[in-house]
Design an enzyme around this catalytic site. Sequence first.
Site, PDB file in Angstrom:
ATOM      1  N   SER A   1       0.832  -1.217   0.000  1.00 16.51           N
ATOM      2  CA  SER A   1       0.000   0.000   0.000  1.00 16.51           C
ATOM      3  C   SER A   1       0.863   1.262   0.000  1.00 16.51           C
ATOM      4  O   SER A   1       1.963   1.281   0.560  1.00 16.51           O
ATOM      5  CB  SER A   1      -0.892   0.033   1.242  1.00 16.51           C
ATOM      6  OG  SER A   1      -1.709  -1.097   1.289  1.00 16.51           O
TER       7      SER A   1
ATOM      8  N   THR B   1     -10.545  -4.579   1.297  1.00 19.21           N
ATOM      9  CA  THR B   1     -11.737  -4.218   2.076  1.00 19.21           C
ATOM     10  C   THR B   1     -12.929  -5.115   1.703  1.00 19.21           C
ATOM     11  O   THR B   1     -12.916  -5.788   0.673  1.00 19.21           O
ATOM     12  CB  THR B   1     -12.147  -2.753   1.806  1.00 19.21           C
ATOM     13  OG1 THR B   1     -12.534  -2.651   0.426  1.00 19.21           O
ATOM     14  CG2 THR B   1     -11.016  -1.784   2.090  1.00 19.21           C
TER      15      THR B   1
ATOM     16  N   GLU C   1      -4.730 -21.644   1.248  1.00 15.24           N
ATOM     17  CA  GLU C   1      -5.814 -21.928   2.198  1.00 15.24           C
ATOM     18  C   GLU C   1      -6.330 -20.618   2.825  1.00 15.24           C
ATOM     19  O   GLU C   1      -5.645 -19.973   3.591  1.00 15.24           O
ATOM     20  CB  GLU C   1      -5.296 -22.878   3.289  1.00 15.24           C
ATOM     21  CG  GLU C   1      -6.406 -23.623   4.035  1.00 15.24           C
ATOM     22  CD  GLU C   1      -7.039 -22.846   5.167  1.00 15.24           C
ATOM     23  OE1 GLU C   1      -8.164 -22.361   4.974  1.00 15.24           O
ATOM     24  OE2 GLU C   1      -6.419 -22.746   6.228  1.00 15.24           O
TER      25      GLU C   1
ATOM     26  N   SER D   1       2.431  -3.311   8.184  1.00  9.34           N
ATOM     27  CA  SER D   1       2.248  -3.897   9.509  1.00  9.34           C
ATOM     28  C   SER D   1       3.551  -4.524   9.991  1.00  9.34           C
ATOM     29  O   SER D   1       4.169  -5.305   9.269  1.00  9.34           O
ATOM     30  CB  SER D   1       1.175  -4.986   9.467  1.00  9.34           C
ATOM     31  OG  SER D   1      -0.037  -4.462   9.028  1.00  9.34           O
TER      32      SER D   1
ATOM     33  N   GLU E   1     -15.688  -4.171   0.562  1.00 12.64           N
ATOM     34  CA  GLU E   1     -16.258  -3.742  -0.727  1.00 12.64           C
ATOM     35  C   GLU E   1     -15.492  -4.389  -1.886  1.00 12.64           C
ATOM     36  O   GLU E   1     -16.093  -4.858  -2.860  1.00 12.64           O
ATOM     37  CB  GLU E   1     -16.206  -2.209  -0.879  1.00 12.64           C
ATOM     38  CG  GLU E   1     -17.168  -1.446   0.005  1.00 12.64           C
ATOM     39  CD  GLU E   1     -16.708  -1.376   1.456  1.00 12.64           C
ATOM     40  OE1 GLU E   1     -15.488  -1.472   1.708  1.00 12.64           O
ATOM     41  OE2 GLU E   1     -17.561  -1.259   2.359  1.00 12.64           O
TER      42      GLU E   1
HETATM   43  C1  LIG Z   1      -5.159  -3.839   9.980  1.00 17.62           C
HETATM   44  C2  LIG Z   1      -4.552  -3.470   8.646  1.00 17.62           C
HETATM   45  C3  LIG Z   1      -3.320  -4.016   8.280  1.00 17.62           C
HETATM   46  C4  LIG Z   1      -2.759  -3.657   7.048  1.00 17.62           C
HETATM   47  N1  LIG Z   1      -1.507  -4.119   6.759  1.00 17.62           N
HETATM   48  C5  LIG Z   1      -0.915  -3.787   5.578  1.00 17.62           C
HETATM   49  C6  LIG Z   1       0.400  -4.229   5.280  1.00 17.62           C
HETATM   50  O1  LIG Z   1       1.057  -4.906   6.095  1.00 17.62           O
HETATM   51  N2  LIG Z   1       0.957  -3.864   4.106  1.00 17.62           N
HETATM   52  C7  LIG Z   1       0.283  -3.129   3.185  1.00 17.62           C
HETATM   53  O2  LIG Z   1       0.830  -2.888   2.109  1.00 17.62           O
HETATM   54  N3  LIG Z   1      -0.961  -2.639   3.449  1.00 17.62           N
HETATM   55  C8  LIG Z   1      -1.576  -2.955   4.630  1.00 17.62           C
HETATM   56  N4  LIG Z   1      -2.839  -2.472   4.934  1.00 17.62           N
HETATM   57  C9  LIG Z   1      -3.467  -1.553   4.007  1.00 17.62           C
HETATM   58  C10 LIG Z   1      -4.684  -2.171   3.305  1.00 17.62           C
HETATM   59  O3  LIG Z   1      -4.271  -3.089   2.329  1.00 17.62           O
HETATM   60  C11 LIG Z   1      -5.494  -1.013   2.742  1.00 17.62           C
HETATM   61  O4  LIG Z   1      -5.976  -0.250   3.839  1.00 17.62           O
HETATM   62  C12 LIG Z   1      -6.674  -1.487   1.927  1.00 17.62           C
HETATM   63  O5  LIG Z   1      -6.254  -2.147   0.760  1.00 17.62           O
HETATM   64  C13 LIG Z   1      -7.590  -0.304   1.550  1.00 17.62           C
HETATM   65  O6  LIG Z   1      -6.877   0.714   0.967  1.00 17.62           O
HETATM   66  P1  LIG Z   1      -7.004   2.238   1.492  1.00 17.62           P
HETATM   67  O7  LIG Z   1      -6.844   2.216   2.977  1.00 17.62           O
HETATM   68  O8  LIG Z   1      -6.080   3.069   0.707  1.00 17.62           O
HETATM   69  O9  LIG Z   1      -8.504   2.626   1.211  1.00 17.62           O
HETATM   70  P2  LIG Z   1      -9.110   3.090  -0.201  1.00 17.62           P
HETATM   71  O10 LIG Z   1      -8.626   2.178  -1.263  1.00 17.62           O
HETATM   72  O11 LIG Z   1      -8.826   4.546  -0.380  1.00 17.62           O
HETATM   73  O12 LIG Z   1     -10.643   2.845   0.017  1.00 17.62           O
HETATM   74  C14 LIG Z   1     -11.475   3.782   0.732  1.00 17.62           C
HETATM   75  C15 LIG Z   1     -12.885   3.234   0.731  1.00 17.62           C
HETATM   76  O13 LIG Z   1     -13.372   3.143  -0.625  1.00 17.62           O
HETATM   77  C16 LIG Z   1     -13.820   1.825  -0.910  1.00 17.62           C
HETATM   78  N5  LIG Z   1     -13.506   1.463  -2.288  1.00 17.62           N
HETATM   79  C17 LIG Z   1     -12.323   1.670  -2.934  1.00 17.62           C
HETATM   80  N6  LIG Z   1     -12.374   1.186  -4.190  1.00 17.62           N
HETATM   81  C18 LIG Z   1     -13.633   0.669  -4.345  1.00 17.62           C
HETATM   82  C19 LIG Z   1     -14.311   0.021  -5.429  1.00 17.62           C
HETATM   83  N7  LIG Z   1     -13.709  -0.208  -6.597  1.00 17.62           N
HETATM   84  N8  LIG Z   1     -15.593  -0.414  -5.241  1.00 17.62           N
HETATM   85  C20 LIG Z   1     -16.224  -0.197  -4.030  1.00 17.62           C
HETATM   86  N9  LIG Z   1     -15.619   0.426  -2.970  1.00 17.62           N
HETATM   87  C21 LIG Z   1     -14.351   0.852  -3.142  1.00 17.62           C
HETATM   88  C22 LIG Z   1     -13.040   0.944   0.057  1.00 17.62           C
HETATM   89  O14 LIG Z   1     -13.726  -0.278   0.297  1.00 17.62           O
HETATM   90  C23 LIG Z   1     -12.975   1.818   1.299  1.00 17.62           C
HETATM   91  O15 LIG Z   1     -14.162   1.698   2.053  1.00 17.62           O
HETATM   92  C24 LIG Z   1      -3.416  -2.781   6.158  1.00 17.62           C
HETATM   93  C25 LIG Z   1      -4.661  -2.241   6.537  1.00 17.62           C
HETATM   94  C26 LIG Z   1      -5.218  -2.563   7.764  1.00 17.62           C
HETATM   95  C27 LIG Z   1      -6.521  -1.937   8.162  1.00 17.62           C
END
Ligand SMILES: Cc1cc2nc3c(=O)[nH]c(=O)nc-3n(C[C@H](O)[C@H](O)[C@H](O)COP(=O)(O)OP(=O)(O)OC[C@H]3O[C@@H](n4cnc5c(N)ncnc54)[C@H](O)[C@@H]3O)c2cc1C
Length: 398
Positions: A134, A379, A249, A166, A381
Site C-alpha cells: 500500500s 476491504t 488456504e 504492519s 467492498e
Molecule cells: C489492519 C490493517 C493491516 C494492514 N496491513 C498492511 C500491510 O502490512 N501492508 C500493506 O501494504 N498494506 C496494509 N494495509 C493496508 C490495506 O491493504 C489497505 O488499507 C486497503 O487495501 C484499503 O486501501 P485504502 O486504505 O487506501 O482505502 P481506499 O482504497 O482509499 O478505500 C477507501 C474506501 O473506498 C472503498 N472502495 C475503494 N475502491 C472501491 C471500489 N472499486 N468499489 C467499491 N468500494 C471501493 C473501500 O472499500 C474503502 O471503504 C493494512 C490495513 C489494515 C486496516
Amino acid sequence: MDFRFTPEEEALRKEFDDFFRGEMRNTPPEWGTYMEAMVGVDACFEFHKQMAKKLAAKGWLSRPWPREYGGQEASLIEQFIFNDVMGYHRGAGVDHWGIALLAPTLLVSANEEQKREHLPPIARGELFWTQLWSEPEAGSDLASLTTRAVRDGGDYIVNGQKTWSSGAHRTDWGFMLARTNPEEKRSRGLSFFLVDMKTPGITIRPILNLEGSHLFNEVFLDDVRVPARNRVGEENQGWIASQMTSNFERSMIELFSFLRRELEELVEFCRESKRGGEVLSENPIVRHRLAQLAIEIEAGRAFSYSIVWSQIKSGLVMAAPLAAAAKVLATELVQRFTYTGSEIMRLYGQVKESRWAPLQGRFEKEYQLCPGLNMAGGTSEIMRNLICTLGLGLPRSW
Ligand SMILES: Cc1cc2nc3c(=O)[nH]c(=O)nc-3n(C[C@H](O)[C@H](O)[C@H](O)COP(=O)(O)OP(=O)(O)OC[C@H]3O[C@@H](n4cnc5c(N)ncnc54)[C@H](O)[C@@H]3O)c2cc1C
C-alpha cells in the site's frame, strides 16, 4: 462433502491442541488477540519469536511445503486443522506475512536460488517479513502505485513511500511491489521485490492506530539499492506474482475458531455476573443475542469447512470467490460479535486491571481494532466486487 476427519487427522488435531494449550499459558499479560500486541509490545514480540522457534522445531511452520525447502508436503486439510486449533488458542509464532502470504508466492513464482535462500529461514522461524504494497495514494487500487525501481547494473534503485506496513519496525525483510516501467499502465509495468529492511535508504516511521498501538508504519525508500537477483518473476510481471499471495488456504477458519473461544468466555461472564439482581445468563435478551452469535459462528465454521473441501476438489483458483466471501463473513462477524459483547459487558468490558475486569478490558480494545480487519488484505467492498465478477459472473463495474 464429508465432514469427518480421519483418525490420523484427529490425532494431529490433538497434538496441535495439546501444544497450544500448554504454551499459550505463558503469554505476557499484554498478549492480546490481535497483531497489535504481537508487534506493538516488546514482551509480546519476544514471546512470538520464541513460539516461532518452537513451532519450527516441530516443522509446523512449513508443513504444506515441498520437502526440499523444509516442508512435509502436508495436505490442505492438515493446514486447515492447524489454523483451526491455532485460532482457538489465539496462538503465537506464525509470521502471517512470511508464512501465509510470501511463502506460497515464492513456491509458485520464485526461482530455485530464491527459494533456497528465503524459504528455509522462514521455516526455521528466524526471519520475519512485512508487506510493502500500500501507498498513500494506492490501497484498493493497488495497481496505481508509484514507487519507482530503476535498473542500475546489477541493482535496482528504489524511490517511493509505502504505508500501513504492519510490523515493519520488527521485521527483517519486506516484499514489495514497485513500478519498473512507467510507460506501461496500471498492473503492467510492476515488479515484485524482496527487500532487506536494513538496506541503507530505508526509513521506518510509526503510525499509531486508534487505540494507541504500534502496528502500522510508513516506510520511506530513498535511493535504496535492491539487487536484481531479489526480483521475483520477470521484470514488469510482478502483478502475476502478487496475485499468488491470495491463492492458498483462505477459509478464515482461524477467525471463526477465535470467535468460538471468545463466545465461550462471554457465556462464562454471563453465567457469573449479575445486573440489577439478575444473573445475566437468565436475561432473555442477552440469551438470544448469545444464541444468535453462536448460530453465526457455527455457520461460518461450516462455510470454512466447505471452502477447504472445494479447494481440494476444484483447486485454489476456482475457490477464490468463496475465499473472498469467507473474508467478508468472518471479519464482519468479528465486528458484530465485538459490538454485541461490548453491549452485554457494558463498563466491565473496559476495566483492565482489577477484580472487576474479568476479561482484562479486551472488549474495549477489540471494539476499537475490529474495523481494521475488514480493510486489511482488501476491504469488504473489494471482496464483494470479487464475488460479483469471479463468483457471479457479473461485468466489472470499475
Ligand atoms: C489492519 C490493517 C493491516 C494492514 N496491513 C498492511 C500491510 O502490512 N501492508 C500493506 O501494504 N498494506 C496494509 N494495509 C493496508 C490495506 O491493504 C489497505 O488499507 C486497503 O487495501 C484499503 O486501501 P485504502 O486504505 O487506501 O482505502 P481506499 O482504497 O482509499 O478505500 C477507501 C474506501 O473506498 C472503498 N472502495 C475503494 N475502491 C472501491 C471500489 N472499486 N468499489 C467499491 N468500494 C471501493 C473501500 O472499500 C474503502 O471503504 C493494512 C490495513 C489494515 C486496516
